[in-house]
Design a protein around this motif. Structure first.
Motif, PDB file in Angstrom:
ATOM      1  N   ARG A 252      -7.099  -9.995   4.681  1.00 24.06           N
ATOM      2  CA  ARG A 252      -7.365  -8.705   4.036  1.00 24.06           C
ATOM      3  C   ARG A 252      -8.151  -7.778   4.959  1.00 24.06           C
ATOM      4  NH1 ARG A 252      -9.163 -12.011  -1.358  1.00 24.06           N
ATOM      5  NH2 ARG A 252      -7.114 -12.072  -2.370  1.00 24.06           N
ATOM      6  N   MET A 253      -9.177  -8.340   5.627  1.00 14.23           N
ATOM      7  CA  MET A 253     -10.038  -7.524   6.489  1.00 14.23           C
ATOM      8  C   MET A 253      -9.267  -6.858   7.620  1.00 14.23           C
ATOM      9  SD  MET A 253     -13.463  -9.797   6.989  1.00 14.23           S
ATOM     10  CE  MET A 253     -14.383 -10.446   5.597  1.00 14.23           C
ATOM     11  N   LYS A 254      -8.235  -7.510   8.101  1.00 15.80           N
ATOM     12  CA  LYS A 254      -7.475  -6.973   9.232  1.00 15.80           C
ATOM     13  C   LYS A 254      -6.876  -5.600   8.925  1.00 15.80           C
ATOM     14  CE  LYS A 254      -6.207 -11.535  11.047  1.00 15.80           C
ATOM     15  NZ  LYS A 254      -5.094 -12.511  11.215  1.00 15.80           N
ATOM     16  N   HIS A 255      -6.753  -5.287   7.651  1.00 16.09           N
ATOM     17  CA  HIS A 255      -6.143  -4.024   7.248  1.00 16.09           C
ATOM     18  C   HIS A 255      -7.175  -2.934   6.940  1.00 16.09           C
ATOM     19  CE1 HIS A 255      -2.153  -5.894   6.872  1.00 16.09           C
ATOM     20  NE2 HIS A 255      -2.801  -6.939   6.390  1.00 16.09           N
ATOM     21  N   ILE A 256      -8.459  -3.289   7.013  1.00 11.04           N
ATOM     22  CA  ILE A 256      -9.510  -2.351   6.573  1.00 11.04           C
ATOM     23  C   ILE A 256     -10.170  -1.702   7.784  1.00 11.04           C
ATOM     24  CG2 ILE A 256     -11.629  -2.089   5.224  1.00 11.04           C
ATOM     25  CD1 ILE A 256     -10.829  -4.741   3.792  1.00 11.04           C
ATOM     26  N   PRO A 257     -10.039  -0.384   7.957  1.00 14.52           N
ATOM     27  CA  PRO A 257     -10.706   0.300   9.075  1.00 14.52           C
ATOM     28  C   PRO A 257     -12.172   0.560   8.744  1.00 14.52           C
ATOM     29  CG  PRO A 257      -9.539   1.912   7.750  1.00 14.52           C
ATOM     30  CD  PRO A 257      -9.266   0.567   7.120  1.00 14.52           C
TER      31      PRO A 257
END
Length: 384
Positions: A252-257
């Motif tokens: 999930r974190m990989k998609h959060i800028p």
């Protein structure tokens, strides 16, 4: 040499408020808390103070007088923040029926027994609305009934150099007839720029998810005045380990800028409950910090499900040390107990930098009162 003013810290937790008062020139004589892990931290970081464990309900003012050697009326300042969960906006059943909402009466009972010259009490802003303001008014009335002049204000931590949006109600009172002075804002519009996450954290070593490197060296030389101040007295990084999050959370974190949140996570990766959420809800959940921004309020769990606690550019949640930096704890200040309890201690604390500003404001009020007294004596002598 002028004798240092004395302070006792009720509901002291790890000792954030008392550390701030110590930085302002106070001698911390004693602290009390029911939490044994917080007590261990307080005892280790306040070696000149006596820690009294247990519930304040089981203590008398005489217990504090005995361990400090003071007599009633001699203490300069009684500080404390009665547990706030009963008033917190995060407690959806909050109100006066919550027994924690009445611990301020225990604080007042100890005030009556000690009769300190000054008192400082801190709480969440929810105390002003809980029970339609009943608790807030009861605190003011209770303090005034004991003969104190008292004022309350909401202080914003970020306006005093702390890299965090944090609002707390602070009560300051004295029984000396002196004016109540409040710390002057130092940061914000027309003042110094806010202290950012980068100012606070950029010199700490990188961590991968779940990594615990033990005691570590700093990654760089200090890169801000804030880092320089908090590193004073420390030559290593303590309490710096990343909680281990599951693979789904890392994905999930990989998609959060930076500055992003759960809204940036692809729908199929969202927790089932959040798939039903409105886009306007839960604005901080799965939030990633921005290097050039402020932190959201540090809570007792820096849990990515509940707030913006994802590191700006590392796919992990912040460490205890990073939370402590955001709260303005000096780096030499080590937290005891299991890691989950360390987060609780950090989140419950008054930021020491804010405690120092409050302490300095009281010292200024005392000095201004002394100057007024000197002026009066000089006028009397001149008229004599």
């Amino acid at each position: 040499m002028t004798k240092k003013p004395t302070a006792i810290d009720l509901f002291c937790g790890a000792g954030g408020l008392s550390e701030g008062l110590r930085q302002a020139g106070y001698s911390i004589l004693a602290g009390n808390d029911i939490d044994p892990y917080a007590g261990a931290t307080f005892a280790a970081t306040h070696p000149d103070a006596k820690f009294i464990p247990g519930s304040v309900r089981d203590l008398e003012a005489s217990d504090f007088l005995e361990v400090t050697g003071l007599k009633k009326g001699e203490l300069d300042c009684l500080a404390g923040g009665p547990p706030c969960q009963g008033y917190s906006v995060y407690n959806h059943q909050r109100g006066m029926h919550d027994e924690r909402s009445h611990l301020f009466r225990e604080y007042l009972r100890i005030v009556e027994g000690l009769m300190p010259k000054w008192l400082v009490m801190e709480n969440v802003t929810g105390i002003m609305s809980a029970g339609e303001g009943e608790a807030f008014q009861a605190v003011l009335a209770g303090i005034r009934a004991l003969g104190y002049n008292v004022e309350a204000r909401i202080l914003r931590a970020e306006e005093y150099g702390i890299p965090q949006e944090r609002r707390r109600v602070v009560f300051i009172g004295n029984r000396l007839g002196l004016p109540i002075m409040w710390p002057k804002k130092t940061h914000g519009e027309g003042l110094r720029p806010f202290t950012t996450i980068k100012d606070a954290l950029a010199d700490l070593p990188a961590l991968s998810n779940g990594e615990d490197g033990g005691v570590q060296g700093y990654a760089t030389e200090p890169k801000s005045d804030f880092q320089t101040e908090l590193r004073a007295g420390s030559n290593a990084v303590y309490n710096h380990a990343a909680p281990r999050l599951g693979a789904i959370n890392i994905e999930r974190m990989k998609h959060i800028p930076q500055g992003g949140s759960w809204r940036d996570i692809p729908f199929d990766l969202l927790p089932s409950g959040m798939k039903r959420a409105k886009r306007s809800d839960h604005t901080k959940r799965y939030g990633r910090m921005k290097w050039d921004g402020l932190s959201c309020t540090v809570l007792t769990k820096c849990d990515v499900h509940w707030g913006a606690y994802i590191h700006p550019d590392q796919n992990r949640s912040i460490s205890v040390r990073e939370a402590a930096r955001i709260q303005s704890f000096p780096d030499w200040f080590q937290f005891e107990g299991p890691r989950t309890e360390q987060y609780v201690q950090v989140g419950n604390a008054v930021p020491p930098m804010l405690g120092r500003k409050i302490g300095e404001a009281i010292v200024s009020a005392i000095e201004s009162g002394s100057a007024d007294a000197d002026d009066t004596e000089e006028r009397k002598a001149a008229a004599g």
